[in-house]
Design an enzyme around this catalytic site. Structure first.
Site, PDB file in Angstrom:
ATOM      1  N   GLY A 111       0.824  -1.204   0.000  1.00 37.20           N
ATOM      2  CA  GLY A 111       0.000   0.000   0.000  1.00 37.20           C
ATOM      3  C   GLY A 111       0.860   1.256   0.000  1.00 37.20           C
ATOM      4  N   GLY A 113       2.698   3.113   2.353  1.00 31.68           N
ATOM      5  CA  GLY A 113       4.055   3.131   2.918  1.00 31.68           C
ATOM      6  C   GLY A 113       4.995   2.313   2.055  1.00 31.68           C
ATOM      7  N   THR A 114       4.504   1.148   1.638  1.00 30.64           N
ATOM      8  CA  THR A 114       5.297   0.237   0.804  1.00 30.64           C
ATOM      9  C   THR A 114       5.746   0.931  -0.480  1.00 30.64           C
ATOM     10  OG1 THR A 114       4.009  -1.598   1.666  1.00 30.64           O
ATOM     11  CG2 THR A 114       5.205  -1.992  -0.390  1.00 30.64           C
ATOM     12  N   THR A 134      -4.556  -3.022  -0.769  1.00 29.45           N
ATOM     13  CA  THR A 134      -5.035  -2.464   0.501  1.00 29.45           C
ATOM     14  C   THR A 134      -6.559  -2.479   0.537  1.00 29.45           C
ATOM     15  OG1 THR A 134      -5.365  -0.491   1.861  1.00 29.45           O
ATOM     16  CG2 THR A 134      -4.663  -0.081  -0.372  1.00 29.45           C
ATOM     17  N   ASP A 136      -8.123  -0.379   2.034  1.00 29.01           N
ATOM     18  CA  ASP A 136      -8.555   1.017   2.147  1.00 29.01           C
ATOM     19  C   ASP A 136      -8.832   1.671   0.788  1.00 29.01           C
ATOM     20  OD1 ASP A 136      -8.234   0.804   4.859  1.00 29.01           O
ATOM     21  OD2 ASP A 136      -6.218   1.652   4.880  1.00 29.01           O
ATOM     22  N   GLY A 179     -10.182   1.997   8.303  1.00 29.10           N
ATOM     23  CA  GLY A 179      -9.831   3.167   7.501  1.00 29.10           C
ATOM     24  C   GLY A 179      -9.553   4.349   8.410  1.00 29.10           C
ATOM     25  N   HIS A 180      -8.256   4.550   8.707  1.00 29.53           N
ATOM     26  CA  HIS A 180      -7.883   5.652   9.612  1.00 29.53           C
ATOM     27  C   HIS A 180      -7.898   6.995   8.910  1.00 29.53           C
ATOM     28  CE1 HIS A 180      -7.150   4.301  13.586  1.00 29.53           C
ATOM     29  NE2 HIS A 180      -6.452   3.256  13.176  1.00 29.53           N
ATOM     30  N   GLU A 231     -12.861   4.215  11.216  1.00 29.72           N
ATOM     31  CA  GLU A 231     -11.932   4.330  12.359  1.00 29.72           C
ATOM     32  C   GLU A 231     -11.422   5.762  12.526  1.00 29.72           C
ATOM     33  OE1 GLU A 231      -9.084   0.442  12.508  1.00 29.72           O
ATOM     34  OE2 GLU A 231      -8.982   1.685  10.727  1.00 29.72           O
ATOM     35  N   ARG A 284      -9.942  -7.853   6.818  1.00 29.63           N
ATOM     36  CA  ARG A 284      -8.768  -8.155   5.977  1.00 29.63           C
ATOM     37  C   ARG A 284      -8.614  -9.658   5.753  1.00 29.63           C
ATOM     38  NH1 ARG A 284      -4.594  -4.292   8.595  1.00 29.63           N
ATOM     39  NH2 ARG A 284      -3.368  -6.173   8.936  1.00 29.63           N
TER      40      ARG A 284
HETATM   41  O1  F6P Z   1      -4.164  -0.187   5.899  1.00 26.28           O
HETATM   42  C1  F6P Z   1      -5.033  -1.226   6.122  1.00 26.28           C
HETATM   43  C2  F6P Z   1      -5.573  -1.192   7.527  1.00 26.28           C
HETATM   44  O2  F6P Z   1      -6.361  -2.349   7.691  1.00 26.28           O
HETATM   45  C3  F6P Z   1      -6.354   0.057   7.911  1.00 26.28           C
HETATM   46  O3  F6P Z   1      -7.663   0.077   7.414  1.00 26.28           O
HETATM   47  C4  F6P Z   1      -6.297  -0.053   9.396  1.00 26.28           C
HETATM   48  O4  F6P Z   1      -6.526   1.208   9.977  1.00 26.28           O
HETATM   49  C5  F6P Z   1      -4.896  -0.546   9.644  1.00 26.28           C
HETATM   50  O5  F6P Z   1      -4.527  -1.251   8.474  1.00 26.28           O
HETATM   51  C6  F6P Z   1      -4.747  -1.448  10.824  1.00 26.28           C
HETATM   52  O6  F6P Z   1      -3.407  -1.753  10.947  1.00 26.28           O
HETATM   53  P1  F6P Z   1      -2.804  -2.940  11.828  1.00 26.28           P
HETATM   54  O7  F6P Z   1      -3.123  -4.231  11.152  1.00 26.28           O
HETATM   55  O8  F6P Z   1      -1.348  -2.661  11.872  1.00 26.28           O
HETATM   56  O9  F6P Z   1      -3.482  -2.853  13.172  1.00 26.28           O
END
Ligand code: F6P
Length: 357
Positions: A111, A113-114, A134, A136, A179-180, A231, A284
């Site tokens: 996604g 960062g990658t 992703t 998101d 989805g932050h 989120e 996920r």
């Molecule tokens: O980027 C994908 C995601 O699932 C976001 O929707 C979510 O806020 C975040 O990763 C959660 O991250 P982690 O798995 O590190 O808790």
């Protein structure tokens, strides 16, 4: 002979395996001699030379399998240029490992960062092709990412199930969707499941407007209200804070997440029973939906074709219903967000959905 390195980085999602299988299918079907190196747990594997040789057998039966056969981890871009605890230069280490294995290219699935790190690796001279994953769907340069449609299905199912309980009990229910920073998942799952109120990071809400929407439903005789809340949903007040002020507020934050704060406020203002459901990482998980299987396979196929033709330095994406190649430099560091004045948001409003704005 082609030597290909492959890694999956960042949060996992559905169809990572389907995408890798797509790449490998094209390469193996081409008759070209191939050596494949799978780096384990994302960039960590490339930094520390933790890999295993892959054969066609590794990719058999994985089209439908969730997660990633290579493992993944988060390696934040902001620390990638800092030495590790033993003083190792991570970027240099990745370069060295790439050259030691005499790789022709790296296929990187990830996604936002990658993609920043992938672009950095391209900058320092490595040949890279990326694939957009992703749940998101917030990756710039592509209309769609794999994982997204599968996650929409799961979040939608969750809200569908809440509907029956909400109507039986006449309660207000909040379903917190992942989805932050970006609200595509919440927006799509919210519309698909008939949520009454959708709160996303891109459209800061006013709690009084949220309450008005609930009370208006009451007046129309609806016994319950369902909110799909991202989120990263944020109130107008919080959105007006500076970064520093917001950080300060969050230090003493007493709720497990935003949904619980919203629930408490609604309960106080309306006297109604409010419940929160957080499907979390189930969004996920599991097998990719058919859309994602097809989509990831198509992206993988294009990546495989490009490798055979010696074309590198881009993300294989999807624009205007076509598979396209987007230069990594155009993707890295940019976020694709829901536009508050987009047709989809306008149509949702026409359908009577409140965004609390
Ligand atoms: O980027 C994908 C995601 O699932 C976001 O929707 C979510 O806020 C975040 O990763 C959660 O991250 P982690 O798995 O590190 O808790």
């Amino acid at each position: 002979m082609k030597r290909i390195g492959m890694l999956t980085s960042g949060g996992d999602c559905q169809a990572l395996n389907a995408a890798m299988r797509g790449v490998v299918k094209v390469l193996t079907c081409s008759g070209e001699d191939i050596e494949m190196y799978g780096f384990l747990d994302g960039y960590r594997g490339l930094i520390y030379s933790d890999f295993r040789m892959l054969t066609g057998a590794d990719f058999t039966g994985i089209l439908t399998k969730g997660g990633t056969i290579l493992g993944t981890s988060r390696t934040p871009f902001k620390t990638i240029k800092e030495p590790d605890e033993n003083g190792l230069d991570k970027v240099e280490a990745m370069k060295q490992n790439y050259y030691k294995l005499r790789l022709d290219c790296l296929v990187i699935l990830g996604g936002n960062g990658t993609h920043k790190t992938a672009n950095l690796l391209r900058d320092v001279g490595l040949k890279v092709i990326t694939l957009p994953k992703t749940i998101d769907n917030d990756l710039y340069g592509t209309d769609m990412t794999f994982g997204f449609q599968s996650a929409v299905n799961i979040a939608t199912d969750c809200i569908d199930c809440i509907h029956t309980t909400a109507s039986s009990h006449g309660r207000v229910f909040i379903v917190e969707v992942m989805g932050h920073k970006v609200g595509y998942l919440t927006l799509n799952a919210g519309i698909a499941s008939g949520a009454d109120i959708i709160l996303i990071p891109e459209i800061p809400y006013d709690i009084n407007k949220v309450v008005e929407a609930i009370e208006a439903r009451d007046k129309r005789g609806s016994r319950f209200t369902i909110l799909a809340v991202a989120e990263g949903a944020i109130s107008k007040q919080d959105a007006a804070l500076s970064k520093k002020e917001y950080k300060e507020k969050m230090k003493n934050y007493k709720y497990p997440s935003i949904s619980y704060e919203i629930a408490e406020k609604i309960q106080k203002k309306t006297g109604k029973e409010v419940r929160v459901t957080v499907p979390g990482h189930t969004q996920r998980g599991g097998s990719p939906c058919p859309y994602d299987r097809v989509f990831a396979s198509r992206l993988g196929a294009e990546a495989g074709r490009s490798i055979l033709e010696g074309e590198y330095g881009f993300m294989v994406g999807y624009k205007n219903r076509e598979i396209v190649k987007v230069p990594l430099a155009d993707v890295a560091g940019k976020l694709k967000m829901v536009q508050p004045d987009s047709a989809m948001v306008k149509e949702a409003k026409l359908l009577g959905i409140s965004f609390g704005d």
